[in-house]
Scaffold this motif. Structure first.
Motif, PDB file in Angstrom:
ATOM      1  N   GLU A 252       0.829  -1.210   0.000  1.00 43.16           N
ATOM      2  CA  GLU A 252       0.000   0.000   0.000  1.00 43.16           C
ATOM      3  C   GLU A 252       0.858   1.252   0.000  1.00 43.16           C
ATOM      4  O   GLU A 252       0.562   2.222  -0.700  1.00 43.16           O
ATOM      5  N   ASN A 253       1.933   1.241   0.778  1.00 41.47           N
ATOM      6  CA  ASN A 253       2.854   2.389   0.789  1.00 41.47           C
ATOM      7  C   ASN A 253       3.490   2.586  -0.584  1.00 41.47           C
ATOM      8  O   ASN A 253       3.579   3.708  -1.083  1.00 41.47           O
ATOM      9  N   TYR A 254       3.939   1.499  -1.200  1.00 41.92           N
ATOM     10  CA  TYR A 254       4.578   1.599  -2.504  1.00 41.92           C
ATOM     11  C   TYR A 254       3.602   2.125  -3.563  1.00 41.92           C
ATOM     12  O   TYR A 254       3.965   2.940  -4.418  1.00 41.92           O
ATOM     13  N   MET A 255       2.373   1.671  -3.494  1.00 41.27           N
ATOM     14  CA  MET A 255       1.362   2.153  -4.439  1.00 41.27           C
ATOM     15  C   MET A 255       1.137   3.655  -4.266  1.00 41.27           C
ATOM     16  O   MET A 255       0.977   4.396  -5.243  1.00 41.27           O
ATOM     17  N   HIS A 256       1.139   4.108  -3.019  1.00 43.94           N
ATOM     18  CA  HIS A 256       0.985   5.537  -2.750  1.00 43.94           C
ATOM     19  C   HIS A 256       2.173   6.323  -3.286  1.00 43.94           C
ATOM     20  O   HIS A 256       2.009   7.407  -3.869  1.00 43.94           O
ATOM     21  N   PHE A 257       3.390   5.793  -3.119  1.00 42.54           N
ATOM     22  CA  PHE A 257       4.582   6.469  -3.623  1.00 42.54           C
ATOM     23  C   PHE A 257       4.523   6.623  -5.146  1.00 42.54           C
ATOM     24  O   PHE A 257       4.951   7.649  -5.697  1.00 42.54           O
TER      25      PHE A 257
END
Length: 275
Positions: A252-257
């Motif tokens: 989820e963090n990577y998708m946000h980045f």
């Protein structure tokens, strides 16, 4: 080539007491548009002394990455009796850039223009500090119509619309790729360079990601599933089953980045209710 839609958006806010923020993925044409607007100011009688242009991704301006230095440099260039046009390219590279931006905004004789390649940084910090005092102009790479217009301006050999569309899909819509038209290896080398810059500078280095391989695996999964429903759980489960263990929160963090850097865009499902 002048991209009239974006140019007119900037022109509409010229000399207005509002900060103009150009955002978009790296190499989509923000700096070129800014330079074209500066040239139009000169053609309308604005003197060079009234224009301050700073590229923060230029090594010559490395000292200006400290916000006190940035403000002092701009302040020293301002003319007291005229309107000053200040352009700061890749403003997010300056830590605490919002502090000099706020002070410059309060100067009545400063018309301020910014560009940035990170959506979250600009919208988050500027929105908090300068709520209601800035507008964003979100830029994209070439549309197909702009692609055709650029081909025409560069006098490339005539092709059918279908042939041009095939090239547009195959080589992408980054403005510089048009200059490399038909040179497949050069286009892919250029696009690979842009991609790696986004991964290394905008994501891995900024967010201190140590296992870049997992990040790239997430990107590969998302790129291979364009147009399909894509959830963080599905990605984490797929990567884990293939031997690359990762957690759903990490994905989820990577998708946000990736969204921050305009590498992907989120399309919400319209049929999901509040629960």
């Amino acid at each position: 080539m002048t991209r009239n839609t974006y140019f007119q958006s900037i022109e509409a806010f010229k000399d207005k007491q509002v900060i103009k923020v150009l955002t978009g993925i790296r190499r989509c044409g923000k700096s070129v548009l800014m330079e074209q607007f500066m040239q139009s100011l000169l053609e309308r009688g604005v003197s060079e002394r009234q224009i301050t242009y700073i590229r923060l991704d230029d090594l010559d301006n490395e000292l200006l990455l400290e916000y006190h230095n940035l403000y002092a440099f701009i302040k020293s260039a301002l003319l007291e009796d005229r309107m000053n046009y200040v352009f700061i390219d890749e403003v997010q590279l300056c830590k605490d850039f919002q502090k000099p931006v706020e002070t410059l905004f309060n100067c009545k004789n400063v018309d301020l223009y910014l560009t940035g390649s990170n959506a979250d940084l600009l919208s988050g910090e500027l929105a908090t500090l300068l709520s209601g005092r800035y507008v964003t102009i979100d830029m994209l790479p070439f549309s197909f119509c702009e692609y055709l217009e650029c081909i025409k301006e560069n006098n490339f050999p005539a092709q059918t619309t279908e042939e041009n569309y095939y090239d547009y899909v195959k080589f992408g819509s980054m403005p510089f790729t048009v200059q490399l038209k038909k040179n497949t290896e050069s286009v892919y080398q250029y696009l690979n360079g842009v991609y790696n810059t986004i991964i290394v500078k905008d994501i891995a280095r900024r967010h201190q990601i140590k296992d870049v391989a997992v990040l790239e695996a997430v990107i590969k999964f998302m790129f291979q599933n364009c147009g399909n429903f894509c959830t963080s759980k599905k990605i984490s489960d797929t990567l884990t089953s293939s031997g690359r263990k990762t957690s759903q929160p990490t994905v989820e963090n990577y998708m946000h980045f990736l969204e921050e850097c305009f590498l992907v865009y989120r399309v919400e499902r319209y049929d999901v209710r509040g629960k």
